[in-house]
Every structure is written in structure tokens, then in C-alpha cells.
Design an enzyme around this catalytic site. Structure first.
Site, PDB file in Angstrom:
ATOM      1  CG  HIS A 207       3.695  40.428  36.155  1.00 15.34           C
ATOM      2  ND1 HIS A 207       3.481  41.618  36.833  1.00 15.34           N
ATOM      3  CD2 HIS A 207       3.738  39.464  37.106  1.00 15.34           C
ATOM      4  CE1 HIS A 207       3.413  41.376  38.135  1.00 15.34           C
ATOM      5  NE2 HIS A 207       3.566  40.077  38.330  1.00 15.34           N
ATOM      6  CG  ASP A 216       3.158  44.679  35.431  1.00 16.63           C
ATOM      7  OD1 ASP A 216       3.460  43.926  36.372  1.00 16.63           O
ATOM      8  OD2 ASP A 216       2.581  44.264  34.389  1.00 16.63           O
ATOM      9  CB  SER A 249       2.623  39.882  41.930  1.00 18.98           C
ATOM     10  OG  SER A 249       2.518  40.765  40.845  1.00 18.98           O
ATOM     11  CB  CYS A 641      -4.623 -30.872 -18.035  1.00 14.12           C
ATOM     12  SG  CYS A 641      -4.515 -32.135 -16.746  1.00 14.12           S
ATOM     13  CG  HIS A 714     -10.442 -34.067 -13.566  1.00 16.72           C
ATOM     14  ND1 HIS A 714      -9.899 -34.908 -14.514  1.00 16.72           N
ATOM     15  CD2 HIS A 714     -11.348 -34.813 -12.877  1.00 16.72           C
ATOM     16  CE1 HIS A 714     -10.446 -36.104 -14.413  1.00 16.72           C
ATOM     17  NE2 HIS A 714     -11.332 -36.074 -13.415  1.00 16.72           N
TER      18      HIS A 714
END
EC number: 3.4.21.-
Length: 993
Positions: A207, A216, A249, A641, A714
Site C-alpha cells: 500500500h 499487504d 506503516s 469607364c 482614369h
């Protein structure tokens, strides 16, 4: 003799003389008679001797209140100590009294030579079913190896035990991890760690790695034996198992040294796994599923800190300039780490999924406010309780102070948005973007801050350019360089509008484009090298097209000469080249310049056949003309034009709107513009079209060259330009061209000619003249009713024409035709007929005009129905609006006591309007006389030869007058006709002329 002294504080309580071999020293009491004080002290020493001796061998215990007390040794313990001391003295005396021995052999490492080993006979077991043998457990001895090869090499139980002890000492001293591999089980890892109980062995459990199993730790017998030897190095300290918690543990405890509730084990030690219902669970025990799930494991913190330590070491900086040392308390460092975690990610538990989801689902502003509040509280806690970590408090304050930065001046943001929100050109776009970033405050990302600096740079450049260009009103520093990027026309990038060759698919737009080509273009007749089309007439001169270069020579030298073109007189940058608004340059409405400020002069533009060329200041794009049109060559009529601009807009029009677009241009735009309109009129028309078709605002313009000498724009078509040296207009899209339509724009170029007369060809007088003709021409009236029905409203300009229109039956004809189309036209016809009846009753002209003005507002409300693509509709709306407004203004003028001259001018205006109508009506009345006279002359041709000469001359004079009135000429000429039968009448008239 050895002397031991027992002290209490500064006072000597007891002095004991002990022999070396005596287990417990005898108490010596003096025999002489002491004084009174000495007797009292001697009694006290005798009384406390045994108690203090037990206290000297006692242990320190801490009660539940935290008080440390000495627990005295028991009598049994004291007797054991006395016996142990006596045994040691006896062993030493026996060793010293032993005789001298000779050393004949030396054995290293405590092993037995092979010659001294005895062969062990292995007796096979009989496999019978019997009683279960009782398992005898030995305490700390290792079974001898059964492998013959090991025995041959001198491996004995004692040597293996010594090896395990040596490894245990090494692991205890250095902290290295050991692995024990048995015959059937996997490797079992263990190491020695320092705890509150001393150096304890800690076994790696499943664990610890996050794996939950019912058992375990799985170990076999051989592994257990070796582990027992290793566990001998564990601190032999009495421990209360009830105080074990997270981090315990895997610890190993001897059963005879511990107290508290625990699980029974087969061995004399227990390996801590966790606690279930208050009972300490052994890691080797096999648990049920429910027990395993309810067991509270004591390794959570260990796993956390193992991950914390590993990640911390992996990510620590490598460029440290000093050697790190452990100066702070580890527990205090853990507290600081917890406070930092709570300041960055407030939660109830760091492993809680609900807290994580709550922080994730919280909106940004709420989370920052919550986080900032927690950070303030934690910073105060660090300053008060952990003064050594002032750097952490400083970091939290600095970090969250930036998070709290907000821009409170929201009103300034709104004002800036109001000022620049309607502008789409630079630098207003940069100001708007910068305003959006500044309002974010601390929420602005680094990318947004970098973008803000870029926008500020553009604004700075603009201000500098503006200051330089406007300084002293000089154009010396004016720069308007051409864009380095080509304009992206999204209409030409859609795959659905392109064929497999990448050419534009006109679709329905090509069909409706015929309205342009059939009305405003001439078909080019090839031949003669196109010489008749080279010179293009403009209002003040000519411009040469490059259409002659469609015939390409193969002589490279001659081709290079043709590419030079014919240059006109080049003009420098003047005030006419720029356009300004609010003392700022409108760069799209200015001529293009080079880097040095000189204008960009146009070069020779090669011609192409059957193409629409778009793209003004950038690279041109050549689009094929529609398939139905490209079979012939078209050129715009003189003065038209600018049609190429609307043709370019058609590219960005949807096919479904192409018909409506072309009809608007033909019926509304072009009639208003006419030939050679000004640039401001063209821009206004483009703005009108873009309001109906927004996509056309992004359409690209054809190439536009600026002729400052002739004051002309133009619009270059696909036939190019042979003349060079013109300036180039920077505007590249319709949206940019529309800027010329602004009256506030200070520009000379917006008044340049691109096509038409200054007055519109279609005006009220031309319309009333056409109506007068249509009154007596049924075919023309029928065409007006079908095509331009709103033209009948213009009859309100003249009461006489309105009465004639009503008497001719045109309104009844319109009602019969319009009754199938809509109510508005029928109502218009009824109102016109009613107004005509009222006008016919009145005698005075000004009374008739008043009747018409009174009905203008009602008629305007009747026919006003959105936007209709019809030139007569807009003309009627404009006229009725003018009448209604004039009526309202005149009423206010009369109320104030003033007098208008409209009554006196109404009769004169009516007379002028009816003058051409009266002549036309007279000619119509005489038409029948002419027809009857011609018929009479033809029938009585022979009879006139017998008449007297004087009567014949009179007849000729009458016929001459009738013909002149009918034709509207004072010198009427009757053409000879073999079919008329009037040769003898026409002859004298021709001779007269």
C-alpha cells in the site's frame, strides 16, 4: 575494592564499596558511635538505599499530561541484574583460572573447514496421512543450508547470521535499502530509519505504492528467518502501540517490548500496516475484503512526503551559489508548505475531490477574490508565528498584489470607445485595441501586454508621422508607401466559386452582367491594328490605350521599346495629391509615394483580351469575363469607364442578388451619374450600393490612375495604358473609395472627373416632357405604365398635364394593369384622378397648385413602400417630399406675416411647362389635316390642273405652313415620295430651299 556514591542534589546519600566479582555491593555501616546528626543521616541512607538503587535502574515515562517521571525497577528486575553481574564475574574468574592452550589452526570468518564437516544423511519422509506436526519456532537461528555446494564452500548458519548482522549494521549506519529474496516470494525491501523509538527497521509494503491487497506483505519461511536476524538491529525499546499514527506503516516491533491492542502473530515481531477498529493490524495477515477497506493505513503521509521529496529534488535549481544546509526545523518547513498550499489552492483536504471541483467550477473573479482573502490571512499568520520565513510572506504579498490589480477608471474606457468606436482605420483601431487591454488590469495575459506595446508603438509612429507631415504645412515629409501585402479577396478564395483551373465561375452573375455590356459597352471590331481604339477621349484631352499592343512583335528590341510607353509630363507631390480630414491624412484617399517621398508613377500596362482586371495598388488579378460575353471584345463607352467599378463589385455579389444589383445600377445609379461624373458622386453611389449589398464593400477596385493635369481619374480596363507617368491612387477596395463621399474630406481629387455631366440626364423637366408625349402616344404610355409606373406622379408638376393625363384614359389603363400587382399603385392612380378632377374645377393657377400641394403628403404616405429598384420611384418620392416640405414651410411663413412669391411665379412656370406641350398638341391636331390633305391631293391630283393658278399658289402656301407646324420647324422640308402622290406640291418647296 570499588567505591560507588549515590548523590541527591548536592548531598551524598550513600557510599557503597563493591568487590569486582560481587553482583551487588554490600552496604558498609560504620561501627563507631556517631554523633547525633551522623546517626540521623545514617538512618536515612539505610532507609533510601534500596529505593534509590531501584530508581537508578528505572526508566523515564511520560504520562498523558506530558509530565516525565522515573519508573523504578521492579524487585524481579533487580534480582535479574544481580544474577547477571554474578555470572559475568564467575565467567571471568573461570577464564583467568583456565590452563594455557596451544593454537593449532586458524579458521577465518568463523567458518568450519570441509575436513571437519560431517556428511548429513537425508532421510526421506513417508507420505502418510497422519496428525499435523507441531511447528517448533526457534528464536533467532538460521537453518543450515541444504545445498551441497554451499556446504563445500564453508557456508554455515553462523556465517550467514554474521553476514545479515553486518548488512544490518551497514543499513542502520548509512540508511541504504536492503532486499531479501526468498525461494518463492518476491524481493522484500527494508531499511533502517530514525524514529522517536530509535533506529527501527521499516519494510516496504504494497500500500506504500498505492496498491491495496488483502495481504499487504507476502514472505516465505526462509525470508522470515533472514528478516528476523536483520530485525535484531532494531532498537529494543518499550513502545506503546496506541500512539502510532501516520508514518508508522512498515515499522517492525518486538512483541515482548510493546503494549496496546494488536493482532496476534506467529512470530515474535509485528510489522505495522494500520489500525482497524482500534486494533493494530499486521502487514503479513490476510484480511477480508471488508476489513481491508475499513483499515486505516498509516502510510498516507509517507507516500505524500516521498512524492514531495522526489519532485522537490528533481526540480531544485542547479545554479546555486552556495552549499545548502539544514537551518530550519523540518516541522516548521512542513507548516510553511501547508500555508503556501492553502494560499494558492484553498481546500479542506488536499485529497478532497469536492474541494478541487469547487475551485475548478468557480468563476475567475470569485476565485481570485476568495484566493486573495485567504492569502492575506495566511500572510499574517506567517509573520506572527513564523518570523524566520519572512521571504514567504513577502512572496505571497507581491504575488497576490498583482492579482488584485484592477482598472477602476471604467468611464475613461467608455469615453474612448465612444470616440474611436466608429473608426475602422489606423490609428483608431490601435487605440481601441489598447483600450480593451488596459481595462483588463491584472487579468491581462503576457501576450495581451505584448500586443498592447505593439499597438502603442503604432500609435507613436502615427503621431510622429503626423507631427512631421503637418509641421509648417509642408509635404516634404509626407509618406504614403504602397502596402507590401496583397489584398485578400475572400470571394476569389472559395472553392465553390472556382473551376478546376482556378477561374471565377460567374454563374447567374454572368447572365445578368449583360445589362452592363449591352448598354454601356461597345463591341470592338478587330482590324487595322485597333488604331481606332487607341485614343480615348476625356473631357479635357485624350489618353492612349495599349490595345494596339495586343499584336505582339517577335522582335525583342521592338518589344522592349513598346514596353517603355509614352510618358506624360510628370507632376511632383502637391496639395492635390493628398486628402485630409480633421487635419489628418486620409492615406487611402492620397496618391502613393515611394520611400523618399516622390510619387509612384505609373508604368506601361500590358493589355489583355476578355478579362476583368482588379487590384489597384497591389498586384492585379485577372478574371475571365462570363462565357456568354467573352466571345467578343468589349470596351466601355466614352464617359462610362466607371462601369468597370460596378462590374468589379458584381464579383462579390451573391448570385441570388445579381439581378437586383444590375437593375439598380442600370436604372438608378448610371442615369444619375451619366457621363464623366465626379469622383465624389461615384463614391456616393458605391456607398448606396454597399448599403444594400454589404459584401461589395470588400470588393477590389480596378486600377485607378490620377491625372492631375487634366483633373481626371482614369479607370483602367483590360486594355491597359500606353501613357505613363500618372500618379496612382492608393484606395484598393470599395470601402476605401467610399471615404471620398464625405463632405468633410478636404481633397481636390474628389472633384476630379471619372464620368457624366454635373446635372442628371433624368430630371423633372425631362420626365414631364416624356409624359406630355405619352398622353397622345398610347404605345409610349403603355410602356411607362409597365416599366416606370411612378412616373405618372410627376404630372403633379403641371396642372394642365395632369388634366390631360386624366382625360386621355391613361389612369384607367393603369388601374386595369396594376390591380393584379398591388394596392399602392391602384391607390396612387385613384388619388391622381381625384386631384385632377379638383384641379379642373379651379380656374386660377395658384389655386390649382395649392390643391396639388395639399395632396402631396397623403400621396407620399400611400406610395412609400420601402426600397423599389426603379428610377421613377425615387424621383416620385423626392418630388412628393419636396412638395410636402414646401407646404409646411410656406404655412409657417404666412403665419408669421410674410409673403411668398410662389403665387406670382406659378403661372409663369405653368406657361413654360405647357409651351412644348402646346406645340406638340398643335402638331397632333394638324396631323389629321395633313393626312386628309395628302389624301385629298392624291385623289384630286388631276383636278388641280384645271384650277386657276392663283388658287393653286394659295394651296401650296397652306400646305407649307401645315408641314412646318407638324414637324416643329420653320423651314419644313417635304421629302419626295413616289407613294405620296404629292410630287407637284413638294417641287416648289424644294426649289425654294
Amino acid at each position: 575494592m570499588a567505591t560507588q556514591v549515590i548523590m541527591v542534589g548536592e548531598f551524598k546519600i550513600l557510599e557503597v564499596n563493591c568487590k569486582p566479582h560481587a553482583p551487588v555491593a554490600a552496604i558498609h555501616v560504620p561501627t563507631q558511635t556517631p554523633k547525633t546528626n551522623d546517626i540521623k543521616w545514617a538512618d536515612l541512607e539505610f532507609t533510601l538505599a534500596k529505593s534509590l538503587q531501584r530508581q537508578a535502574h528505572g526508566v523515564v515515562k511520560v504520562d498523558k499530561h506530558g509530565t516525565a517521571r522515573i519508573k523504578r525497577a521492579s524487585k524481579h528486575h533487580m534480582s535479574c541484574l544481580e544474577q547477571q553481574m554474578a555470572d559475568e564475574v564467575a565467567e571471568k574468574e573461570a577464564f583467568m583460572a583456565a590452563p594455557t592452550q596451544l593454537v593449532t589452526s586458524i579458521i577465518f570468518a568463523g567458518t568450519t573447514p570441509p575436513s571437519m564437516m560431517e556428511t548429513e544423511t537425508i532421510v526421506k519422509k513417508i507420505h502418510t496421512v497422519g496428525k499435523r506436526a507441531k511447528v517448533m519456532r526457534k528464536r533467532s537461528y538460521i537453518t543450515p543450508p541444504t545445498d551441497k555446494s554451499l556446504r563445500n564452500h564453508g557456508v554455515t548458519p553462523y556465517s550467514v547470521q554474521q553476514l545479515c548482522r553486518t548488512l544490518g549494521n551497514l543499513s542502520k549506519r548509512t540508511g541504504i535499502s536492503l532486499e531479501v529474496v526468498g525461494k518463492t516470494s518476491k524481493a522484500t525491501k527494508l531499511r533502517f530509519t530514525k524514529t522517536s523509538f530509535g533506529h527501527m527497521a521499516r519494510v516496504q509494503l504494497k500500500h506504500h505504492d498505492g496498491r491495496m491487497h488483502r495481504r499487504d506483505l507476502v514472505v516465505d519461511t526462509s525470508t522470515t528467518t533472514i528478516m528476523q536476524t536483520l530485525f535484531l538491529k532494531t532498537a529494543r525499546t518499550n513502545a506503546n502501540l496506541d500512539v502510532l499514527t501516520h508514518g508508522s506503516s512498515g515499522l517492525v516491533f518486538w512483541n515482548y517490548l510493546v503494549t496496546g491492542q494488536r493482532m496476534r502473530t506467529r512470530d515474535n515481531f509485528i510489522i505495522v500496516r494500520g489500525r482497524c477498529n482500534g486494533i493494530l493490524v499486521d502487514a503479513r495477515a490476510k484480511l477480508s475484503e471488508s476489513t481491508m477497506l475499513s483499515t486505516h493505513h498509516y502510510s498516507t503521509g509517507d507516500v505524500f512526503w516521498r512524492g514531495f521529496n522526489r519532485t522537490f529534488l528533481e526540480n531544485k535549481p542547479i545554479n546555486l551559489d552556495h552549499v545548502c544546509s539544514s537551518d530550519f526545523s523540518v516541522e516548521e518547513c512542513g507548516s510553511i508548505a501547508a500555508l503556501i498550499c492553502q494560499s494558492l489552492l484553498p481546500c479542506g483536504k488536499i485529497t478532497c475531490r469536492a474541494c478541487a471541483a469547487k475551485n475548478l467550477n468557480m468563476d475567475e473573479d470569485t476565485f481570485k477574490e476568495f484566493q486573495t482573502q485567504r492569502a492575506r490571512e495566511i500572510s499574517a499568520v506567517i509573520i506572527s508565528e513564523h518570523p524566520n520565513f519572512a521571504c514567504v510572506s513577502q512572496f505571497i504579498d507581491r504575488y497576490f498584489s498583482h492579482q488584485r490589480v484592477l482598472n477602476p477608471n471604467v468611464n475613461a474606457y467608455r469615453e474612448i470607445l465612444k470616440i474611436v468606436g466608429g473608426f475602422t482605420q489606423s490609428p483608431y483601431t490601435h487605440i481601441q485595441e489598447l483600450n480593451e487591454i488596459l481595462v483588463l488590469g491584472g487579468r491581462a495575459t503576457p501576450e495581451q501586454l505584448g500586443s498592447a506595446s505593439a499597438h502603442l508603438l503604432e500609435i507613436t509612429r502615427f503621431v510622429r508621422n503626423r507631427t512631421d507631415n503637418i509641421k509648417k504645412g509642408s509635404l516634404a515629409l509626407f509618406r504614403n508607401k504602397i502596402s507590401a501585402k496583397a489584398h485578400v479577396n475572400t470571394a476569389l478564395m472559395c472553392d465553390n466559386q472556382l473551376d478546376r483551373n482556378g477561374n471565377l465561375i460567374w454563374g447567374e452573375r454572368g447572365y445578368h452582367a449583360k445589362r452592363f455590356f449591352s448598354n454601356y459597352f461597345d463591341i470592338i471590331t478587330p482590324g487595322g491594328g485597333y488604331k481606332q481604339y487607341i485614343e480615348r477621349r476625356v473631357p479635357n484631352g485624350i489618353r492612349k490605350l495599349a490595345i494596339g499592343n495586343l499584336i505582339v512583335t517577335t522582335n525583342l528590341e521592338a518589344l522592349r521599346e513598346q514596353l517603355e510607353g509614352e510618358s506624360i509630363e510628370k507632376k511632383a507631390v502637391t496639395k492635390a495629391c493628398v486628402s485630409m480630414s480633421d487635419n489628418n491624412y486620409k492615406y487611402p484617399c492620397c496618391c502613393v509615394t515611394l520611400d523618399d517621398g516622390t510619387p509612384l508613377y505609373s508604368t506601361f500596362i500590358m493589355p489583355t483580351k476578355n478579362h476583368l482586371v482588379i487590384g489597384n495598388s497591389g498586384d492585379p488579378k485577372f478574371l475571365d469575363l462570363p462565357a456568354d460575353i467573352s466571345t467578343q471584345m468589349y470596351i466601355a463607352k466614352s464617359g462610362y469607364c466607371y462601369i468597370n467599378i460596378f462590374l468589379a463589385m458584381l464579383v462579390n455579389v451573391d448570385e441570388s442578388d445579381a439581378k437586383d444589383f444590375t437593375k439598380k445600377v442600370r436604372d438608378i445609379i448610371v442615369p444619375d451619374l451619366g457621363e464623366w461624373p465626379t469622383l465624389i458622386d461615384v463614391a456616393t453611389s458605391c456607398s448606396l450600393l454597399s448599403a444594400f449589398y454589404p459584401a461589395t464593400s470588400a470588393a477590389e477596385l480596378p486600377r485607378i490612375l490620377v491625372d492631375h493635369d487634366l483633373k481626371t481619374m482614369h479607370v483602367i480596363d483590360s486594355y491597359g495604358s500606353l501613357n505613363t507617368g500618372y500618379h496612382v491612387l492608393k484606395a484598393n477596395t470599395i470601402r476605401q473609395l467610399i471615404q471620398f463621399a464625405s463632405n468633410s474630406l478636404d481633397s481636390e481629387m474628389k472633384h476630379y472627373r471619372v464620368g457624366g455631366t454635373s446635372n442628371s440626364q433624368i430630371n423633372g423637366y425631362a420626365t414631364i416632357k416624356m409624359l406630355a408625349k405619352a398622353v397622345y402616344r398610347p404605345k409610349l404610355m403603355k410602356e411607362i405604365i409597365h416599366e416606370q409606373p411612378f412616373m405618372l406622379v410627376m404630372s403633379l408638376m403641371s396642372p394642365g398635364i395632369l388634366i390631360a393625363l386624366a382625360n386621355s384614359g391613361a389612369l384607367e389603363m393603369g388601374i386595369h394593369h396594376w390591380i393584379r400587382e398591388g394596392d399602392s399603385l391602384v391607390k396612387m392612380a385613384h388619388m391622381l384622378r381625384t386631384v385632377a378632377q379638383n384641379v379642373s374645377v379651379a380656374r386660377a393657377t395658384w389655386v390649382q397648385q395649392e390643391i396639388i400641394s395639399d395632396s402631396a403628403q397623403q400621396m407620399l404616405e400611400t406610395i412609400l413602400n420601402g426600397t423599389i429598384p426603379n428610377v421613377s420611384y425615387f424621383q416620385a418620392i423626392q418630388y412628393l417630399t419636396m412638395l410636402a416640405a414646401s407646404k409646411e414651410v410656406d404655412a409657417e411663413v404666412r403665419v408669421t406675416g410674410y409673403y411668398t412669391f410662389k403665387l406670382q411665379t406659378s403661372e409663369l412656370l405653368e406657361k413654360n411647362l405647357l409651351e412644348p406641350v402646346g406645340g406638340f398638341m398643335a402638331r397632333v391636331k394638324l396631323f389629321w389635316k395633313i393626312s386628309s390633305n395628302k389624301t385629298f391631293a392624291k385623289v384630286l391630283h388631276c383636278g388641280y390642273n384645271c384650277c386657276q393658278a392663283r388658287k393653286a399658289r394659295r394651296l401650296r402656301r397652306n400646305l407649307r405652313y401645315i408641314l412646318s407646324v407638324c414637324t416643329g420647324q420653320t423651314d419644313g422640308i417635304l421629302q419626295e415620295s413616289s407613294l405620296s402622290g404629292c410630287e407637284w406640291i413638294a417641287s416648289p418647296i424644294q426649289q425654294h430651299h
